[in-house]
Motif scaffolding. Structure first.
Motif, PDB file in Angstrom:
ATOM      1  N   UNK A   1       1.046  -1.338   0.016  1.00 57.86           N
ATOM      2  CA  UNK A   1      -0.009   0.087  -0.074  1.00 57.86           C
ATOM      3  C   UNK A   1       0.799   1.261  -0.020  1.00 57.86           C
ATOM      4  N   UNK A   2       0.492   2.037  -0.818  1.00 57.45           N
ATOM      5  CA  UNK A   2       1.155   3.585  -0.777  1.00 57.45           C
ATOM      6  C   UNK A   2       0.804   4.291   0.385  1.00 57.45           C
ATOM      7  N   UNK A   3       1.542   5.045   1.056  1.00 63.22           N
ATOM      8  CA  UNK A   3       1.544   6.178   1.891  1.00 63.22           C
ATOM      9  C   UNK A   3       1.702   7.621   1.469  1.00 63.22           C
ATOM     10  N   UNK A   4       0.458   8.332   1.240  1.00 63.44           N
ATOM     11  CA  UNK A   4       0.472   9.669   0.721  1.00 63.44           C
ATOM     12  C   UNK A   4       0.609  10.517   1.837  1.00 63.44           C
ATOM     13  N   UNK A   5       0.356  10.073   3.188  1.00 62.26           N
ATOM     14  CA  UNK A   5       0.031  10.787   4.233  1.00 62.26           C
ATOM     15  C   UNK A   5       1.378  11.245   5.130  1.00 62.26           C
ATOM     16  N   UNK A   6       2.414  10.975   4.470  1.00 60.52           N
ATOM     17  CA  UNK A   6       3.663  11.108   5.463  1.00 60.52           C
ATOM     18  C   UNK A   6       4.158  12.463   5.411  1.00 60.52           C
ATOM     19  N   UNK A   7       3.754  13.337   4.562  1.00 59.66           N
ATOM     20  CA  UNK A   7       4.012  14.761   4.404  1.00 59.66           C
ATOM     21  C   UNK A   7       5.613  14.810   4.349  1.00 59.66           C
ATOM     22  N   UNK A   8       6.127  14.213   3.464  1.00 59.17           N
ATOM     23  CA  UNK A   8       7.709  14.168   3.544  1.00 59.17           C
ATOM     24  C   UNK A   8       7.959  15.720   3.039  1.00 59.17           C
ATOM     25  N   UNK A   9       9.497  16.303   3.331  1.00 61.77           N
ATOM     26  CA  UNK A   9       9.697  17.455   3.036  1.00 61.77           C
ATOM     27  C   UNK A   9      11.164  17.397   2.385  1.00 61.77           C
ATOM     28  N   UNK A  10      11.618  18.582   1.930  1.00 66.72           N
ATOM     29  CA  UNK A  10      13.134  18.633   1.274  1.00 66.72           C
ATOM     30  C   UNK A  10      13.978  18.035   2.380  1.00 66.72           C
ATOM     31  N   UNK A  11      13.809  18.270   3.807  1.00 71.74           N
ATOM     32  CA  UNK A  11      14.929  17.548   4.725  1.00 71.74           C
ATOM     33  C   UNK A  11      14.774  16.137   4.822  1.00 71.74           C
ATOM     34  N   UNK A  12      14.012  15.463   4.113  1.00 75.18           N
ATOM     35  CA  UNK A  12      13.697  13.961   4.284  1.00 75.18           C
ATOM     36  C   UNK A  12      14.688  13.647   2.760  1.00 75.18           C
ATOM     37  N   UNK A  13      14.938  14.515   2.226  1.00 73.72           N
ATOM     38  CA  UNK A  13      15.876  14.047   1.003  1.00 73.72           C
ATOM     39  C   UNK A  13      17.370  14.693   0.498  1.00 73.72           C
ATOM     40  N   UNK A  14      17.929  14.374   1.862  1.00 67.51           N
ATOM     41  CA  UNK A  14      19.363  15.177   1.866  1.00 67.51           C
ATOM     42  C   UNK A  14      20.432  13.953   2.230  1.00 67.51           C
ATOM     43  N   UNK A  15      21.611  14.264   1.988  1.00 68.97           N
ATOM     44  CA  UNK A  15      22.505  13.273   2.378  1.00 68.97           C
ATOM     45  C   UNK A  15      22.459  12.831   3.875  1.00 68.97           C
ATOM     46  N   UNK A  16      22.016  13.615   4.682  1.00 66.97           N
ATOM     47  CA  UNK A  16      21.994  13.352   6.033  1.00 66.97           C
ATOM     48  C   UNK A  16      20.822  12.321   6.137  1.00 66.97           C
ATOM     49  N   UNK A  17      19.718  12.555   5.589  1.00 68.70           N
ATOM     50  CA  UNK A  17      18.686  11.466   5.518  1.00 68.70           C
ATOM     51  C   UNK A  17      18.968  10.261   4.962  1.00 68.70           C
ATOM     52  N   UNK A  18      19.904  10.195   3.979  1.00 71.44           N
ATOM     53  CA  UNK A  18      20.084   9.335   3.154  1.00 71.44           C
ATOM     54  C   UNK A  18      20.708   8.228   4.147  1.00 71.44           C
ATOM     55  N   UNK A  19      21.767   8.858   5.049  1.00 70.27           N
ATOM     56  CA  UNK A  19      22.740   8.068   6.031  1.00 70.27           C
ATOM     57  C   UNK A  19      21.556   7.451   6.991  1.00 70.27           C
TER      58      UNK A  19
END
Lengths: 257, 402
Positions: free
Chosen positions: A235-253
């Motif tokens: 199931x897809x979760x469209x409610x997580x409200x991800x932001x730019x901060x969730x797509x950084x090298x820090x978030x990657x680690x």
């Protein structure tokens, strides 16, 4: 003589109009499909990938994909491997660009290293599967030129020619379903020699938020090697409200730790 | 005893969190336990240079891992343990590689505990990477590290990149091979014999900082470390005795990478200042990958790097004016078969170290690795490397993941 000129002009004119409209209509359909999927903001989905070789032996991979929708530029995505266990935590962060090469970083959990990698390898297989990197990257309208081929009921068939010369394909023949929000039903991939290489079929469609169609099953068949890869999405979760901060090298680690 | 306490703590935390989690869906607790069991055999095929050194080294290692996260993954506790049993008593060792609490919120992240942090871009030498002590008995390439106690605060900005601040309250010494072990000096170095320049000894409170950013195809990192160095400083007196200690250092590091089509251009450089020693070192090179050359996923990468170290012959890693060349071959098959071959050669002598590393998965939970390091025509005048001239070895390891 006059008649002949008239006929030539007429034929030329008609072909010019119809040629132009085939390209325009193809582009129009691709744009309509993009527009129909606009506004999902972000999503998280678990994915099981089953690789099948020509003898029918299978192996599995489990991944989690996070996507952030961007309109001014291509989407951002973060993919984390959970299985096989020896590569658990291996993650990639990709910033897709509408024009030019994508930016991509790889996280190797065993030595905790973040490595910027080349996105040059578009045609290579993604983790040994029948999906090439370019098949799984964000599908931006600008990455192809278009030609409308035919209409069968609500199905619209469009030829897409990759703009990037590094693509492994001369063309893709894509079937959209107009009455279901321009969702994709099938893609046929033609290799650099213009021979049919692979067919991808989408099934188990589910409608989210009354707007977004997501196929929960992708099946890619390679006609030349007789290998197959099956993708099963949970199931897809469209409610997580991800932001730019969730797509950084820090978030990657963090995602791969 | 210590580990028992930790386990109890982890279990208690988990219990507490799972009870708490019943209130809110957002506080769903996810936990995960995993373990790797590895059996390894190292064979040194040349006669040992020093007395008591062995040729055959069967060994077993275990790597348990536990992760628990809640608050949608923005808070977590992570644990990685390690234990190895080996013929060399010094290589029989255990470590807590990681045990830390982490919290992330919007544009910051905080980690408290034992953690591993990697800095750098080059392949043949890792100059800039300084946060963790090297587990020198574990691997020859120095990529295995000991867990470092720290408080790490990361601040992520939109336009100015990422800023990392480290508070490092405790220094860990490097372990050297024991009497039976290879890859050692004539005198067995006991890590406890090494002293500190700082009167605070291992409790000197150290600080580090790193700024990391990218501009289009350029990735850049600038770092500074002020504290007790991870590399011991060796001095030799007139009678040939080795005196070794850990100096207090200031080290500034620079990392650059340009990613252009299939080219990766890389540079790492440091300047280290201590009372007893000042020096500059760099690694610069490139990596180019021919991808999918057979239409079946075969990637062949070529690597070339130049290594310079102002310390000259006393550079602990003996890479003072050398060239590294290598090739990375990835089959991109379902077994993730890959091979890395290479060599480092001294530009002033013929001393060369060849290496091969290959790995492949079997089934879904087994992996096998082969490694070879060959010391070739090592100059007897190289003060450090000459001790290893008979230490070429083959290593095979098989791991099972649970």
């Amino acid at each position: 003589m006059k008649k002949l000129i008239f006929a030539i002009v007429a034929i030329f004119g008609v072909t010019a109009i119809s040629a132009q409209s085939a390209e325009e209509r193809g582009l129009q359909i691709a744009k309509a499909a993009e527009k129909a999927d606009e506004g999902f903001i972000s999503s998280i989905v678990d994915l099981k990938m089953t690789l099948k070789n020509k003898n029918g032996q299978t192996s599995e991979r489990l991944l989690v994909t996070r996507t952030l929708e961007l309109t001014e530029d291509g989407d951002k995505s973060l993919i984390v491997f959970n299985s096989p266990k020896d590569v658990k935590g291996t993650s990639t962060l990709t910033f897709t660009h509408k024009v030019g090469s994508d930016d991509q970083w790889l996280f190797l959990p065993s030595i905790k290293r973040v490595k910027r990698i080349s996105s040059n390898n578009k045609s290579g297989p993604f983790v040994g599967s029948e999906f090439a990197y370019e098949d799984l990257s964000s599908q931006e309208v600008e990455k192809y030129s278009y030609k409308f081929l035919e209409e069968k009921g609500s199905l619209l068939v469009v030829e897409q020619d990759p703009v990037d010369p590094k693509s492994g394909y001369t063309r893709r023949v894509v079937t959209y379903n107009k009455s279901k929000g321009y969702r994709l039903e099938k893609i046929e991939f033609y290799d650099r020699k213009n021979a049919l290489l692979k067919t991808l079929t989408y099934s188990d469609y589910k409608l989210y938020k009354e707007k977004f169609w997501r196929a929960l099953t992708f099946n890619m068949v390679n006609h030349q090697s007789n290998k197959e890869t099956l993708l099963k999405f949970s199931d897809y979760n469209f409610e997580a409200n991800l932001a730019e901060e969730d797509f950084t090298q820090v978030a990657l680690q963090r995602a791969g730790q | 005893m210590k580990t028992k306490h930790l386990l109890v703590l982890i279990v208690l935390l988990f219990e507490w969190n799972s009870m708490y989690s019943q209130d809110k869906e957002d506080n769903k607790v996810v936990h995960d336990f995993e373990m790797e069991l590895e059996s390894e055999y190292r064979y040194f095929y040349d006669d040992a240079l020093f007395e008591d050194q062995k040729d055959h080294f069967p060994s077993l290692a275990i790597r348990p891992e536990y992760n628990i996260n809640w608050n949608k993954g923005y808070e977590s506790i992570n644990f990685k343990g390690f234990f190895r049993l080996d013929v060399d008593d010094e290589r029989t060792h255990w470590d807590i590689r990681e045990l830390y609490y982490q919290k992330a919120k919007n544009n910051w992240e905080l980690s408290l505990g034992l953690k591993k942090v990697y800095w750098g871009v080059t392949e043949s030498n890792h100059l800039v990477d300084i946060i963790n002590q090297t587990d020198a008995v574990e691997t020859f390439d120095g990529e295995e590290k000991l867990g470092q106690p720290m408080a790490q605060f990361t601040w992520i900005t939109d336009k100015f990149g990422t800023f990392d601040f480290f508070y490092l309250p405790y220094h860990r010494k490097r372990t050297f091979a024991g009497e039976k072990g290879r890859l050692r000096f004539p005198v067995v170095i006991n890590k406890d014999d090494l002293t500190y320049e700082s009167s605070a000894q291992e409790w000197r409170q150290d600080l580090a900082f790193r700024w990391k950013h990218y501009f289009d195809i350029l990735d850049i990192g600038v770092s500074h470390f002020y504290g007790t160095g991870r590399e011991p400083l060796f001095t030799f007196d007139e009678t040939g005795n080795i005196n070794a200690f850990y100096p207090v250092i200031n080290q500034t590091g620079l990392e650059l990478q340009i990613t252009h089509n299939a080219f990766l251009w890389k540079l790492e450089s440091i300047y280290r200042h201590a009372k007893a020693q000042d020096f500059f070192a760099l690694v610069a090179g490139l990596e180019y990958t021919f991808s999918n050359i057979d239409g079946n996923g075969l990637d062949i990468g070529i690597l070339g790097e130049y290594l310079y170290d102002e310390r000259d012959e006393l550079a602990l890693n003996a890479l003072q004016n050398d060239v590294f060349f290598g090739s990375r071959i990835a089959f991109n098959d379902t077994q993730d078969t890959s091979i890395l071959i290479g060599g480092i050669t001294d530009l002033e002598s013929n001393s060369t170290i060849f290496s091969l590393e290959a790995s492949r998965r079997f089934g879904s939970s087994w992996t096998a690795e082969i490694e070879a390091r060959i010391f070739n025509e090592i100059d007897k005048n190289e003060p450090i490397l000459s001790n290893f001239r008979e230490d070429s070895f083959l290593r095979i390891s098989i791991s099972k993941y649970f």
